[in-house]
Design an enzyme around this catalytic site. Sequence first.
Site, PDB file in Angstrom:
ATOM      1  CG  LEU A  85      -1.102   7.111  -7.535  1.00 38.85           C
ATOM      2  CD1 LEU A  85       0.377   6.814  -8.017  1.00 38.85           C
ATOM      3  CD2 LEU A  85      -1.477   7.773  -8.755  1.00 38.85           C
ATOM      4  CB  CYS A  86      -5.065   4.152  -2.470  1.00 40.60           C
ATOM      5  SG  CYS A  86      -5.483   3.119  -1.522  1.00 40.60           S
ATOM      6  CG  HIS A  87      -7.392   0.857  -7.142  1.00 42.09           C
ATOM      7  ND1 HIS A  87      -5.981   0.578  -7.210  1.00 42.09           N
ATOM      8  CD2 HIS A  87      -7.863   0.675  -8.612  1.00 42.09           C
ATOM      9  CE1 HIS A  87      -5.474   0.374  -8.408  1.00 42.09           C
ATOM     10  NE2 HIS A  87      -6.523   0.351  -9.223  1.00 42.09           N
ATOM     11  CG  MET A 121      -2.215   1.467   0.715  1.00 38.34           C
ATOM     12  SD  MET A 121      -0.480   1.870   1.498  1.00 38.34           S
ATOM     13  CE  MET A 121      -0.826   3.368   1.873  1.00 38.34           C
ATOM     14  CD  GLU A 122      -7.803   0.283   1.551  1.00 41.42           C
ATOM     15  OE1 GLU A 122      -8.115   0.837   0.398  1.00 41.42           O
ATOM     16  OE2 GLU A 122      -6.725  -0.691   1.353  1.00 41.42           O
ATOM     17  CG  ASP A 136      -7.307  16.331  17.931  1.00 46.63           C
ATOM     18  OD1 ASP A 136      -6.902  17.524  17.912  1.00 46.63           O
ATOM     19  OD2 ASP A 136      -8.555  16.215  17.791  1.00 46.63           O
TER      20      ASP A 136
END
Length: 173
Positions: A85-87, A121-122, A136
Site C-alpha cells: 500500500l506504499c505510494h 518506508m523508503e 548475503d
Amino acid sequence: MDETLPHYTAMNDLTHFDPAGQAHMVDVGMKPVSHRVAVAEGCIVMLPETAARIRAGDHRKGDVLGVARIAGIMGAKRTGDLIPLCHPIGLSRVALELEAGADHVRVQATCEVQGQTGVEMEALTAVSVALLTIYDMCKAVDRGMRIEGVRLLEKHGGRSGSWFAQPQVGEER
C-alpha cells in the site's frame, strides 16, 4: 459502520484501513507538496573476523560495503513495488552511511522527496536491503549474523512536521 466490531476502534486510526476495516491505499491527491526527509538505521552483528574482512576490503565477494550501499539505494527506489500500500514516489535523494565496527556494520539511510507523502518506508527499506545484502555476501563465512534495531530515527515535512525517535538505552543524541 458497526462500532461493535472488536477491531473497529483499533483500525479506526490506521490510515490504510477504511471504516469497514478493508485495506486501501491512502488518497494523497489533495495533500500539499512539501519537502520531506526521513532517516532510518539498523545494524548487523557478526563475528569479529567477519567484520575485520569487511573493514579490510578483502572479502572474496568484493567490496561488501559498496555493494550494500548500492543495494540500499536500489531498495529505496523500489519500495512502492515491495510494500503493497506504499505510494511509488520520485525520490530526490537517497544517501547511505555504512560504518564497520569491531563486530558489526551500522547502516543509516536518508531519503528525501518533494512530494505529497513521506519517505519513512523508503528509508527503512534502504536500511533493510543494505543489511540483507551484507548478510548475503558474508553468509558463507558467518551464518550466525543478526540484523537488529531497524528503526526510524527522524522524519521531517508534511502536516505532522518533525518527529525524532527517543534515544535508546546507552545512546547519545
